[in-house]
Motif scaffolding. Structure first.
Motif, mmCIF file in Angstrom:
data_model
loop_
_atom_site.group_PDB
_atom_site.id
_atom_site.type_symbol
_atom_site.label_atom_id
_atom_site.label_comp_id
_atom_site.label_asym_id
_atom_site.label_seq_id
_atom_site.Cartn_x
_atom_site.Cartn_y
_atom_site.Cartn_z
ATOM 1 N N LEU A 162 0.817 -1.224 0.000
ATOM 2 C CA LEU A 162 0.000 0.000 0.000
ATOM 3 C C LEU A 162 0.847 1.269 0.000
ATOM 4 C CD1 LEU A 162 -2.869 -0.983 2.469
ATOM 5 C CD2 LEU A 162 -2.734 -1.296 -0.010
ATOM 6 N N ASN A 163 2.140 1.120 -0.261
ATOM 7 C CA ASN A 163 2.960 2.332 -0.390
ATOM 8 C C ASN A 163 2.952 2.838 -1.838
ATOM 9 O OD1 ASN A 163 4.534 0.375 -1.523
ATOM 10 N ND2 ASN A 163 6.307 0.679 -0.199
ATOM 11 N N THR A 164 1.976 2.366 -2.611
ATOM 12 C CA THR A 164 1.773 2.895 -3.957
ATOM 13 C C THR A 164 0.272 2.998 -4.217
ATOM 14 O OG1 THR A 164 2.134 2.539 -6.321
ATOM 15 C CG2 THR A 164 1.835 0.584 -4.971
ATOM 16 N N THR A 165 -0.095 3.864 -5.176
ATOM 17 C CA THR A 165 -1.491 3.933 -5.588
ATOM 18 C C THR A 165 -1.635 3.496 -7.043
ATOM 19 O OG1 THR A 165 -1.261 6.237 -6.272
ATOM 20 C CG2 THR A 165 -1.948 5.860 -4.005
ATOM 21 N N ASP A 166 -0.553 2.965 -7.617
ATOM 22 C CA ASP A 166 -0.556 2.581 -9.033
ATOM 23 C C ASP A 166 -1.388 1.311 -9.244
ATOM 24 O OD1 ASP A 166 -0.014 1.675 -11.571
ATOM 25 O OD2 ASP A 166 2.141 2.080 -11.478
ATOM 26 N N PRO A 167 -2.514 1.407 -9.958
ATOM 27 C CA PRO A 167 -3.390 0.238 -10.121
ATOM 28 C C PRO A 167 -2.678 -0.987 -10.707
ATOM 29 C CG PRO A 167 -4.514 2.214 -10.884
ATOM 30 C CD PRO A 167 -3.084 2.601 -10.597
ATOM 31 N N HIS B 199 -7.674 0.385 -2.331
ATOM 32 C CA HIS B 199 -6.705 -0.350 -3.152
ATOM 33 C C HIS B 199 -7.215 -1.753 -3.459
ATOM 34 C CE1 HIS B 199 -4.891 2.695 -0.621
ATOM 35 N NE2 HIS B 199 -3.820 2.757 -1.402
#
Lengths: 167, 421
Positions: free
Chosen positions: A24-29, A68
């Motif tokens: 969850l340290n990214t929001t890139d789908p 997410h």
């Protein structure tokens, strides 16, 4: 009309299973999709084909509010999630981002992994093309249908704010 | 109407609401953290507004992967920080002033009785302890609320939980809520409001009430809520600066169900892997060796939790095969724990004491488990892989059992430590 093969999951699938917090340290789908179900079904992300459908037991998406989770499912190509029931934050999140979800206890009980399903979202009808069984799902209230048809909460709100500055 | 229905009606501008009604409600506060707010900020940009509805009614708390554990998480917090600056968000909490969000916001007086609060974090239900209607939502909901000051909600049916009897020593809010989830299951209150009441609740301190409301989501609930009493008023006095309204359930309010339990003989409870409903009295779990104990989190990182842990750890040593990690929930709790000598007791016992963070609770950082390891934690979820490796295990309990287990190196009843002292 959606058509796809079934991935089968059990009851109480939590959002840590769908996407573990360490990702969850990214929001890139696309990155989220690559790790979807990595701890409990490592083959999922590699093998899922766009359009496929998840069928699960009760309380799907319980636990954390992480959006997410539906984002990962949608980006992985899942066209629809069918469950006996949904945890409430997941339910909101799925509607808000435009991931179709349907509630059917009978389908959740009878549908098997690999079955081919056809889903009519407008009518809320699931047809199992493998077994021939047809399931009528619980229909959405009108407001939620409006949200879904409008493509989620943001387009709905944009329209509302444009129509009335006082909102 | 119930207390939940009254708060929702007031915020929807209606005289009355009923379970199942869809309402558009005005919010008093919206919350986001370093995991959920970046997604919300991305969605906010798509709405096409140039300001937030109220810069004083939004709280951004970077508490999950902070102090930042890696480059990606630092980038995420940067998104919050820059958004907060750009839109003049008053309640952005930087590391050092930041605490675990659900400990921090009530302490800082950002939530009061009768408020309607949404947060892009499932444990936002914690603030029901103050007699507020408070519920977790997703990032898109947060984006919409930051722009419009409103949220769509379905009015939940209420379930009443009545507790009778005086609690045994070392039995608290955590044991009550674990017992409750064990009785009704992880979807036992799905979509519903959990209303906690009874003589046991009236005697319960605020920290224990926060713990109970916090885990309402673990039963699938939309919110958990308590009636406002003198303890609530004492807590909010001097913290919450706005005028507030006290709502209470009518005598003829309708409930979907009512549960009543005599808890006077209730033992400390433990939830076994991998669901919070797998609850048993601590004496019946058998010999479960542990490699880690965590005391902290939005569930049990408050001052009274640390006091209980210190009472058991005083003069004791953490078991040689075990790591004990203690995380005060906020800087204020940390400071008070220093003043009271609790931190010294923890360090003398051989514990690691950390600055506030959600850290290990969600397997983020600050105490990740290796394959095959077992932890007992005062946190809220014991899902597969929650604290690290998918083949590790998490057991949930209150601070007394956690402290005792840290000394014994296995799951233990607090009396086992106190008797041998």
């Amino acid at each position: 009309m959606l058509k796809g093969k079934v991935w089968r999951f059990g009851a109480d699938v939590d959002t840590d299973m769908i996407i573990p917090a360490r990702y969850l340290n990214t929001t890139d789908p696309a990155v989220l999709a690559a790790h979807c179900f990595t701890d409990v079904a490592p083959e999922f992300a590699r093998q899922v084909v766009p359009g496929e459908i998840i069928v699960a037991g009760k309380n799907f998406g319980c636990g954390s509010s992480r959006e997410h989770a539906p984002i990962a499912l949608k980006a992985a190509g899942i066209s629809c999630v069918i469950a006996a029931s949904f945890a409430r934050i997941f339910y909101r999140n799925a509607l808000n981002i435009g991931l179709p979800i349907l509630e059917s206890e009978a389908a959740a009980e009878e549908v098997k992994a690999g079955d081919l399903l056809q889903v009519d979202l407008a009518e809320g009808v699931i047809t199992n093309l493998t077994s021939g069984r047809v399931y009528q799902t619980t229909p959405f209230p009108p407001f939620m249908r409006e949200l879904i048809n409008g493509g989620g909460l943001i387009p709905y709100l944009r329209q509302k704010l444009a129509g009335n500055q006082e909102v | 109407m119930t207390i939940s229905e009254k708060i929702l009606a007031a915020h929807a501008g209606k005289k009355e609401v009923r379970p199942g009604d869809l309402i558009q409600a005005r919010i008093d506060l919206a919350l986001g953290n370093d995991i959920t707010a970046p997604v919300a900020i991305k969605e906010f940009a798509r709405i096409g507004v140039d300001r937030v509805f109220d810069p004083e009614a939004i709280a951004l708390v970077p508490d999950h992967f902070t102090p930042n554990k890696d480059i990606n998480s630092a980038e995420q917090v940067k998104i919050l920080r820059e958004f907060a600056r750009q839109y003049g968000i008053k309640h952005y909490f930087e590391v050092g002033r930041m605490g675990v969000e659900h400990c921090l916001l009530p302490e800082q007086g950002l939530v009061g009785p009768g408020d309607l609060v949404i947060g892009a974090d499932s444990h936002t239900c914690t603030y029901g302890a103050l007699g507020a209607f408070s519920t977790g939502v997703g990032s898109t909901d947060l984006a919409a609320a930051m722009a419009s000051g409103e949220v769509w909600l379905k009015v939940p049916p209420s379930i009443k939980f009545i507790y009778y009897g005086k609690l045994q020593p070392f039995v608290g809010g955590k044991d009550l809520i674990l017992y409750t989830i064990g009785q009704i299951g992880v979807d036992g209150a799905l979509y519903a409001a959990m209303e906690f009441t009874g003589e046991t609740i009236a005697a319960l301190g605020m920290d224990d009430r926060f713990t109970m409301a916090n885990m309402a989501i673990e039963a699938g609930a939309k919110n958990g809520i308590f009636a406002v009493d003198e303890r609530t008023i004492e807590y909010v006095t001097g913290r919450y600066k706005k005028p507030y309204t006290i709502y209470s359930s009518d005598p003829d309010a309708e409930y979907r169900q009512t549960y009543q339990w005599d808890v006077s003989t209730l033992e400390p409870q433990v939830a076994l892997p991998h669901l919070p409903e797998n609850v048993r009295p601590v004496r019946t779990v058998g010999n479960i060796e542990l490699q880690q104990v965590v005391i902290g989190s939005c569930t049990n990182g408050r001052l009274s939790d640390l006091r209980i842990a210190a009472q058991i750890l005083k003069g004791q040593k953490v078991h040689r095969n075990l790591r004990l990690i203690i995380i005060p929930g906020t800087p204020e709790i940390y400071r008070q724990a220093v003043r009271e000598g609790l931190i010294e007791i923890f360090i003398d016992a051989g514990a690691a004491v950390s600055t506030p963070t959600c850290g290990p609770c969600l397997g983020g950082h600050m105490g990740i488990l290796a394959r095959g390891e077992r932890a007992l934690a005062t946190t809220n979820r014991n899902f597969i892989g929650r604290m690290g490796h998918p083949e590790s295990e998490v057991y949930l309990a209150g601070p007394a059992v956690a402290a005792a287990s840290a000394v014994k190196g296995r799951i233990a009843h607090p009396e086992e430590v106190l008797q041998s002292a």
